[in-house]
Design an enzyme around this catalytic site. Structure first.
Site, PDB file in Angstrom:
ATOM      1  N   GLU A  24      22.949 -11.103  -4.031  1.00  0.00           N
ATOM      2  CA  GLU A  24      23.495 -12.448  -4.259  1.00  0.00           C
ATOM      3  C   GLU A  24      22.416 -13.504  -4.031  1.00  0.00           C
ATOM      4  OE1 GLU A  24      25.637 -12.604   0.140  1.00  0.00           O
ATOM      5  OE2 GLU A  24      26.724 -11.924  -1.616  1.00  0.00           O
ATOM      6  N   LYS A  57      20.397 -16.560  -2.407  1.00  0.00           N
ATOM      7  CA  LYS A  57      20.306 -17.078  -1.039  1.00  0.00           C
ATOM      8  C   LYS A  57      20.364 -18.600  -1.126  1.00  0.00           C
ATOM      9  CE  LYS A  57      17.860 -16.840   3.310  1.00  0.00           C
ATOM     10  NZ  LYS A  57      17.890 -18.261   3.611  1.00  0.00           N
ATOM     11  N   ASP A  85      20.405 -22.443  -0.220  1.00  0.00           N
ATOM     12  CA  ASP A  85      19.607 -23.202   0.735  1.00  0.00           C
ATOM     13  C   ASP A  85      20.447 -24.360   1.266  1.00  0.00           C
ATOM     14  OD1 ASP A  85      17.476 -23.804   2.223  1.00  0.00           O
ATOM     15  OD2 ASP A  85      16.277 -24.706   0.637  1.00  0.00           O
ATOM     16  N   TYR A  92      30.117 -22.172  -0.395  1.00  0.00           N
ATOM     17  CA  TYR A  92      30.268 -20.830  -0.969  1.00  0.00           C
ATOM     18  C   TYR A  92      30.309 -19.821   0.172  1.00  0.00           C
ATOM     19  CZ  TYR A  92      29.374 -22.902  -5.492  1.00  0.00           C
ATOM     20  OH  TYR A  92      29.473 -23.668  -6.617  1.00  0.00           O
ATOM     21  N   LYS A 141      12.463 -13.707  -0.545  1.00  0.00           N
ATOM     22  CA  LYS A 141      12.187 -15.131  -0.773  1.00  0.00           C
ATOM     23  C   LYS A 141      11.328 -15.362  -2.020  1.00  0.00           C
ATOM     24  CE  LYS A 141      13.682 -17.386   3.038  1.00  0.00           C
ATOM     25  NZ  LYS A 141      12.860 -18.290   3.754  1.00  0.00           N
ATOM     26  N   CYS A 173      -6.848 -54.872 -14.298  1.00  0.00           N
ATOM     27  CA  CYS A 173      -6.754 -53.528 -14.897  1.00  0.00           C
ATOM     28  C   CYS A 173      -8.054 -52.755 -14.621  1.00  0.00           C
ATOM     29  CB  CYS A 173      -6.515 -53.660 -16.397  1.00  0.00           C
ATOM     30  SG  CYS A 173      -6.662 -52.095 -17.269  1.00  0.00           S
ATOM     31  N   CYS A 222      -9.993 -52.390 -18.281  1.00  0.00           N
ATOM     32  CA  CYS A 222     -10.606 -53.504 -19.015  1.00  0.00           C
ATOM     33  C   CYS A 222     -10.863 -54.729 -18.139  1.00  0.00           C
ATOM     34  CB  CYS A 222      -9.731 -53.891 -20.210  1.00  0.00           C
ATOM     35  SG  CYS A 222      -8.133 -54.551 -19.704  1.00  0.00           S
ATOM     36  N   CYS A 234      -1.108 -53.911 -17.374  1.00  0.00           N
ATOM     37  CA  CYS A 234      -2.294 -54.593 -17.901  1.00  0.00           C
ATOM     38  C   CYS A 234      -1.800 -55.456 -19.062  1.00  0.00           C
ATOM     39  CB  CYS A 234      -3.298 -53.551 -18.390  1.00  0.00           C
ATOM     40  SG  CYS A 234      -4.527 -54.218 -19.518  1.00  0.00           S
ATOM     41  N   CYS A 285      -7.328 -53.171 -24.581  1.00  0.00           N
ATOM     42  CA  CYS A 285      -7.694 -52.392 -23.389  1.00  0.00           C
ATOM     43  C   CYS A 285      -7.992 -50.964 -23.854  1.00  0.00           C
ATOM     44  CB  CYS A 285      -6.532 -52.405 -22.389  1.00  0.00           C
ATOM     45  SG  CYS A 285      -6.728 -51.217 -21.061  1.00  0.00           S
TER      46      CYS A 285
HETATM   47  S1  IVH Z   1      24.201 -13.231   4.971  1.00  0.00           S
HETATM   48  C1  IVH Z   1      24.339 -11.206   8.757  1.00  0.00           C
HETATM   49  N1  IVH Z   1      24.100 -14.184   2.528  1.00  0.00           N
HETATM   50  O1  IVH Z   1      20.605 -17.694   5.152  1.00  0.00           O
HETATM   51  C2  IVH Z   1      23.919 -11.762   7.483  1.00  0.00           C
HETATM   52  N2  IVH Z   1      23.227 -15.507   4.298  1.00  0.00           N
HETATM   53  O2  IVH Z   1      18.157 -17.152   6.599  1.00  0.00           O
HETATM   54  C3  IVH Z   1      23.573 -13.187   7.576  1.00  0.00           C
HETATM   55  N3  IVH Z   1      22.353 -17.650   3.593  1.00  0.00           N
HETATM   56  O3  IVH Z   1      22.081 -17.727   8.299  1.00  0.00           O
HETATM   57  C4  IVH Z   1      23.912 -14.017   6.487  1.00  0.00           C
HETATM   58  N4  IVH Z   1      22.789 -17.455   1.458  1.00  0.00           N
HETATM   59  O4  IVH Z   1      23.085 -19.238   6.511  1.00  0.00           O
HETATM   60  C5  IVH Z   1      23.808 -14.396   3.823  1.00  0.00           C
HETATM   61  N5  IVH Z   1      24.083 -14.928   0.351  1.00  0.00           N
HETATM   62  C6  IVH Z   1      23.810 -15.129   1.625  1.00  0.00           C
HETATM   63  C7  IVH Z   1      23.207 -16.323   2.063  1.00  0.00           C
HETATM   64  C8  IVH Z   1      22.923 -16.461   3.423  1.00  0.00           C
HETATM   65  C9  IVH Z   1      22.300 -18.231   2.387  1.00  0.00           C
HETATM   66  C10 IVH Z   1      21.842 -18.234   4.843  1.00  0.00           C
HETATM   67  C11 IVH Z   1      22.736 -18.000   6.030  1.00  0.00           C
HETATM   68  C12 IVH Z   1      21.852 -17.308   7.012  1.00  0.00           C
HETATM   69  C13 IVH Z   1      20.489 -17.689   6.553  1.00  0.00           C
HETATM   70  C14 IVH Z   1      19.413 -16.733   6.996  1.00  0.00           C
END
Ligand code: IVH
Length: 669
Positions: free
Chosen positions: A113, A115, A117, A223, A314, A406, A409, A421, A427
């Site tokens: 899934e 990650k 931010d 989410y 990452k 400028c 020029c 300018c 120019c």
């Molecule tokens: S699982 C025990 N799934 O990333 C597993 N975390 O850097 C822990 N995060 O603290 C979390 N997307 O806040 C999980 N699809 C995802 C995530 C996710 C973002 C965050 C979460 C976690 C942090 C770790």
């Protein structure tokens, strides 16, 4: 270099200080990538030493809750994730999980899934009713942000359907969608408030504000990606089924999530998400892989701060730090003076960056940027690199004031926010940039005529106006004797200039570089006026009457054609024989061609199968109007690749957005 003990202690303190700035003060002092690198170094150093400082950040999660909030104790620990930065790291993870799980599971199934931010929260539902929401805090105790989280419209206060647990902890991430974040910053700016440097920062600032009205005014999203402690329900055996159950209860789940098989499946998923990242409505900093079987997760267990059954893969750095070595001032084709920061070259988001535009002098002032400062440079996806903020001020700082003359020029400048300018095409810098634009691919598309050659033509005295290009001759003007020019290149250049006579009126208008007149507006003007003569004589009222043309565009057009030097130049261009620029061919109106009559569309981004102007011509031929800006009146927004700010605005307004293949269907009825 100090002893191992010294280095370990110093690095522990450094990482602790950064962690505090990030989690408690919501004012990061380094980029995420730099933090990750320092953190990895500390992990390695602790391994080498065989011991760690009592409260090392490698052995705990986040920071204790702040006293200003009520504290919530989590039913089960909220953990962090270990990071993978390369394919090899993912292979090592799969290998390690593979040694623990049963052989029958090969190839291993992982739940993959995005990650997100954002800010992690723990939601507690008791008998299906949302009771509390808390931040992660130190993993065991978080800050009570129930009132703030309850303002999120997509989060149900009551779970739907069956198999409702008597009590369950749901782990989720609170975020801002990209479009909402952009709008939030616009609002912040116009209210004279501070602008947030990224969506996560904005979420933290919103959710950790004691006054829940702040959250209520801002469109937070959430989410869910897992569960903590739970009781009184039939718990599924696999991660993907847990997520399916959360979705059935009406909880928001982000996509795309899927079960992938083995390392190959993980890496293919990572690649796919990385390539299509810009299309996701939210910011992500990588992807997460979790062993799909909950029984296997249990067998694998946890380390100090992260589970052994999951890993965050990452993306490469999109934010890095660099030092500003100088700030140059460039003069554009409209005469606008743009400060450009030159940097010690750095790799960011996959490319090397050595200069970043600062847009205007006000921005320099607002961000407090000076030569010698260490700054955060950001480049996400295809986005042009920008300087986010200063992290460390340099020595002997001298603030850069807007130039009164400028730099090209020497003529006096005007303006405050954007400085111009006033010397027009006299120019050299403005002349150069206006010819570069005229010859560019989307304008007259004169192959081989780039900045360097144009500069030579100007400095040799052969070209003092765009129109002079069409008067160039092989021997008479001595193009062949210019530096870098031989027989072949001269032939090619003159042929490319001659070939540009075939561009139509719409491209010609665009090529003139009239202020506020981009590609779509040029197409509208060409189709409405039909010939250059009418356009050149148009009044403000004639222009403003046209759908999609507002005051700014109308003023840009009228003032452009009012200037005597532009009149002379355009008239000269139109006098050249055999050009197709002067008028649009009249289009035969076929029976039934007005299928889209009454509809108004906006075209944004790049379409693979046709130019923007062809797209405009085709919808106009079907009776629709094409507007240049997004508003509630728009029926469809046709979004190609790399659509800009119009797309989030359209999403915000809830407009119908169609992609290129849907557009093709629309055209083909
Ligand atoms: S699982 C025990 N799934 O990333 C597993 N975390 O850097 C822990 N995060 O603290 C979390 N997307 O806040 C999980 N699809 C995802 C995530 C996710 C973002 C965050 C979460 C976690 C942090 C770790």
């Amino acid at each position: 270099m100090g002893s191992l003990t010294d280095r370990l202690q110093t690095l522990t303190e450094t990482v602790k200080a950064h962690s505090h700035s990030y989690h408690v003060l919501n004012a990061p002092t380094v980029t995420d990538t730099e933090y990750d690198a320092l953190f990895s170094e500390l992990v390695d150093l602790e391994k080498e030493a065989g011991w760690f400082v009592a409260d090392s950040p490698t052995h705990r999660v986040g920071e204790p809750p702040q006293a200003k909030f009520k504290t919530c104790k989590h039913g089960s620990r909220m953990m962090s994730l270990a990071n993978a930065f390369s394919d090899d790291d993912v292979k090592a993870f799969a290998l390690q999980t593979g040694t623990v799980v049963e052989h029958s599971h090969h190839p291993q199934a992982f739940y993959a899934e995005p990650k997100l931010d954002g800010v992690a929260v723990n939601l507690v539902y008791i008998n299906g009713v949302l009771a509390t929401a808390a931040t992660r805090g130190d993993g065991m105790n978080g800050e009570d942000v129930t009132a703030q989280v309850k303002t999120i419209k997509t989060l149900p206060s009551q779970l739907a359907g069956d198999n409702i647990p008597t009590k369950i902890e749901i782990r989720a991430e609170v975020i801002f969608h990209k479009g909402d974040f952009a709008l939030l910053n616009v609002k912040q700016l116009s209210a004279g408030e501070k602008v947030f440097s990224n969506p996560r920062n904005a979420v933290a600032g919103t959710i950790r504000n004691l006054d829940p009205r702040v959250a209520a005014y801002r469109p937070l999203a959430i989410y869910c990606h897992g569960i903590g402690a739970s009781e009184g329900w039939e718990k599924p055996a696999y991660q993907n089924l847990v997520i399916k159950q959360l979705s059935r209860w009406g909880l928001p789940i982000c996509s795309p999530c899927m079960v992938v098989l083995g390392v190959d499946g993980c890496l293919a998923y990572f690649k796919d998400i990385q390539e299509n990242r810009s299309e996701l409505p939210f910011e992500i900093d990588g992807v997460v892989f979790k062993v799909n079987s909950l029984a296997d997760q249990k067998k694998l267990g946890v380390r100090h701060r992260d589970p052994k059954w999951a890993i965050a893969h990452k993306f490469p750095a999109e934010e890095v730090t660099s030092v500003i070595t100088s700030i140059d001032v460039q003069v554009g084709r409209t005469g606008a003076l743009t400060p450009v920061a030159r940097l010690v070259p750095v790799r960011v988001g996959g490319v090397e960056v050595s200069s970043v535009t600062l847009h205007n002098f006000n921005q320099i002032k607002q961000k407090g940027i000076c030569v010698g400062d260490t700054v955060i440079v950001r480049r996400a996806g295809d986005v042009i690199p920008e300087i986010v903020r200063v992290v460390q001020e340099g020595e002997n700082r001298v603030p850069l004031a807007a130039p009164t003359n400028c730099p090209s020029c020497g003529c006096a400048t005007i303006g405050t926010l954007t400085v111009f300018c006033t010397n027009g095409m006299n120019c050299p810098a403005q002349l150069l940039e206006s010819i570069v634009h005229f010859a560019s691919r989307k304008a007259m598309d004169i192959d081989g005529l780039g900045g360097k050659l144009i500069s030579i033509l100007i400095h040799s005295g052969l070209v003092q106006s765009v129109a002079d290009l069409y008067d160039l001759h092989y021997y008479r003007d001595g193009v062949i004797h210019l530096p870098r020019m031989g027989e072949k290149s001269t032939d090619k250049l003159l042929a490319a200039i001659a070939e540009s006579h075939n561009r139509d009126m719409s491209r010609f208008i665009f090529a003139l570089g009239i202020r506020e007149v981009g590609e779509s507006t040029s197409a509208i003007l060409a189709s409405k006026f039909g010939n250059m003569h009418s356009l050149m004589n148009a009044k403000m009222t004639d222009l403003e009457r046209i759908d999609g043309i507002g005051f700014e565009v109308a003023a840009g057009v009228v003032s452009y054609f009012a200037a005597p030097h532009n009149q002379t130049m355009v008239s000269r261009l139109l006098d050249f024989k055999g050009t197709k620029w002067a008028s649009m061919p009249t289009r035969p109106q076929s029976q039934g061609s007005q299928r889209l009559a009454g509809k108004t569309v906006v075209i944004t981004g790049t379409l693979a199968s046709m130019t923007r102007q062809e797209a405009t011509d085709r919808v106009v031929a079907l009776g629709a109007k094409v507007a240049s800006s997004v508003s509630k009146k728009i029926d469809w927004v046709i979004a190609g690749e790399n659509a800009g700010s119009k797309l989030p605005k359209a999403e915000q307004l809830g407009l119908v957005i169609i992609n290129e293949s849907q557009f093709a269907e629309l055209l083909n009825g």
